[in-house]
Scaffold this active site. Sequence first.
Site, PDB file in Angstrom:
ATOM      1  N   TYR A 115      13.886 -10.628 -11.588  1.00 53.32           N
ATOM      2  CA  TYR A 115      12.547 -10.106 -11.286  1.00 53.32           C
ATOM      3  C   TYR A 115      11.502 -10.753 -12.205  1.00 53.32           C
ATOM      4  O   TYR A 115      10.456 -11.226 -11.739  1.00 53.32           O
ATOM      5  CB  TYR A 115      12.543  -8.578 -11.454  1.00 53.32           C
ATOM      6  N   SER A 118       3.216  -9.129 -14.385  1.00 50.86           N
ATOM      7  CA  SER A 118       3.921  -8.061 -15.095  1.00 50.86           C
ATOM      8  C   SER A 118       4.254  -8.420 -16.540  1.00 50.86           C
ATOM      9  O   SER A 118       4.571  -9.575 -16.853  1.00 50.86           O
ATOM     10  CB  SER A 118       5.233  -7.787 -14.351  1.00 50.86           C
ATOM     11  N   GLN A 174       9.515  -6.799  -4.567  1.00 51.41           N
ATOM     12  CA  GLN A 174      10.746  -6.068  -4.911  1.00 51.41           C
ATOM     13  C   GLN A 174      10.558  -5.795  -6.399  1.00 51.41           C
ATOM     14  O   GLN A 174      10.698  -6.697  -7.225  1.00 51.41           O
ATOM     15  CB  GLN A 174      11.970  -6.930  -4.615  1.00 51.41           C
ATOM     16  N   SER A 175      10.263  -4.546  -6.760  1.00 54.77           N
ATOM     17  CA  SER A 175       9.739  -4.276  -8.102  1.00 54.77           C
ATOM     18  C   SER A 175      10.736  -3.613  -9.053  1.00 54.77           C
ATOM     19  O   SER A 175      10.389  -3.358 -10.207  1.00 54.77           O
ATOM     20  CB  SER A 175       8.495  -3.397  -7.992  1.00 54.77           C
ATOM     21  N   ILE A 184       0.826  -1.226   0.000  1.00 55.37           N
ATOM     22  CA  ILE A 184       0.000   0.000   0.000  1.00 55.37           C
ATOM     23  C   ILE A 184       0.853   1.266   0.000  1.00 55.37           C
ATOM     24  O   ILE A 184       0.402   2.321  -0.442  1.00 55.37           O
ATOM     25  CB  ILE A 184      -0.991  -0.009   1.190  1.00 55.37           C
ATOM     26  N   GLY A 204       3.368   1.719  -1.859  1.00 60.85           N
ATOM     27  CA  GLY A 204       3.939   1.871  -3.204  1.00 60.85           C
ATOM     28  C   GLY A 204       3.057   2.705  -4.118  1.00 60.85           C
ATOM     29  O   GLY A 204       1.972   3.149  -3.731  1.00 60.85           O
ATOM     30  N   LEU A 235       0.013  -6.468  -4.122  1.00 59.66           N
ATOM     31  CA  LEU A 235       0.854  -5.555  -4.912  1.00 59.66           C
ATOM     32  C   LEU A 235       2.287  -5.516  -4.397  1.00 59.66           C
ATOM     33  O   LEU A 235       3.163  -4.965  -5.063  1.00 59.66           O
ATOM     34  CB  LEU A 235       0.274  -4.132  -4.849  1.00 59.66           C
ATOM     35  N   GLU A 271       6.940  -7.777 -17.746  1.00 65.60           N
ATOM     36  CA  GLU A 271       8.337  -8.237 -17.720  1.00 65.60           C
ATOM     37  C   GLU A 271       8.416  -9.750 -17.946  1.00 65.60           C
ATOM     38  O   GLU A 271       9.463 -10.271 -18.328  1.00 65.60           O
ATOM     39  CB  GLU A 271       8.982  -7.908 -16.375  1.00 65.60           C
TER      40      GLU A 271
END
Length: 329
Positions: free
Chosen positions: A151, A127, A85-86, A13, A15, A82, A129
Amino acid sequence: MSKRAKRALVTGITGQDGSHLAELLLDKGYEVLGMVRRTSTVNWERIGHLQDRITFVHGDLLDQVSLLTILQEYQPDEVYNLAAQSFVPTSWQQPVLTGEFTALGVTRMLDAIRTINPEIRFYQASSSEMFGKVVETPQRETTPFYPRSPYGVAKVYGHWITVNYRESYDLHATSGILFNHEGPRRGLEFVTRKISHGVARIKLGLANELRLGNLDAKRDWGYAGDYVEAMWLMLQQDSPDDYVVATGETHSVREFCELAFDRVGLDWEKYVVVDERFFRPAEVDLLVGDASKARRVLGWEPKTSFEELVNLMVDADLALLEGKLQGIS
Ligand code: NAP
Ligand code: GDD
């Protein structure tokens, strides 16, 4: 007896997305539980304005007991996972920790849901990604994954464990495959915010160059405020599923620079310096999503154009820095 308001637990939250999602859920009349990690200083910059309307609960994706306790104690109807480690470059420096948070953290939450209340609806922040070295363009729900960073690999695990718990235990577990989404609340290390903040610093005489890595990388960039609506819509469907959320347009880092410097009347080529330090061991060259399923099933569509996004980010950083300068003068 009156029905209680719907209750949602949001991990991450503090982020960028967590703050936008909390606003949306509060507007819809939800009771919002925000999971936060204990820190020695409070980092609620993005949710300061909502602080009195959120119930904060202490937990960590590394700590299974904390997840079980939160679900048991607060009995949420929906969980939006959510937390992660983004930042992609950090995932090469801390690959194991990235796997613990971003991959295994998803299993910890899913298993806590299965144990405490399998009726809870679950959203996983997957994602683009995961598409990495893309095997198909545009990328859609059926496009095979080819992640290019620890990631990305961790997110592929998070996606498949969500699908697996859906199929194994009949959980309402949904994976939102979101393409890059940005805004003034984006962390300063991500390229769009690095550019908008850098442009504002240069315009105000606080810096005279902006050092960047690969200017040729292309992304499908949308506005974070638009994307959190898609997350909520996914959990309102009768059945769980996977959805790509994207604008369908792709632009290079170079184009982002051009527009951002244009906004303040400067020529980007005079200020941008390409610096090898910001290149990655393996790059994702091109992302562009096909969100036709989200449009068709959820009725979702992006509202903010690429140019509007760049402008709103540059304007916000100018206002932020001007405010700080006035504060010290
Ligand atoms: P962000 O700004 O980096 O926020 C990440 C959040 O995760 C922070 O609140 C952070 O808390 C929390 N967190 C990290 N590790 C944790 C742990 N072990 N336990 C509990 N909380 C933890 O990320 P974002 O841009 O909002 O993205 C939200 C999610 O969507 C992430 O999972 C990201 O990977 C995914 N995603 C993002 C995009 C995008 O373009 N933004 C696109 C696709 C997917 P602290 O404040 O305590 O550090
Ligand atoms: N961060 C950064 N800094 N990126 C740069 C720079 C720089 O100085 N110069 C060029 N780039 C390029 C990167 O090489 C990459 O190709 C692109 O800009 C975007 O980088 P980021 O903004 O760091 O985002 P990302 O695409 O790696 O990851 C973001 O989007 C994913 C969705 O596709 C993150 O939000 C991830 O958490 C998210 O999953």
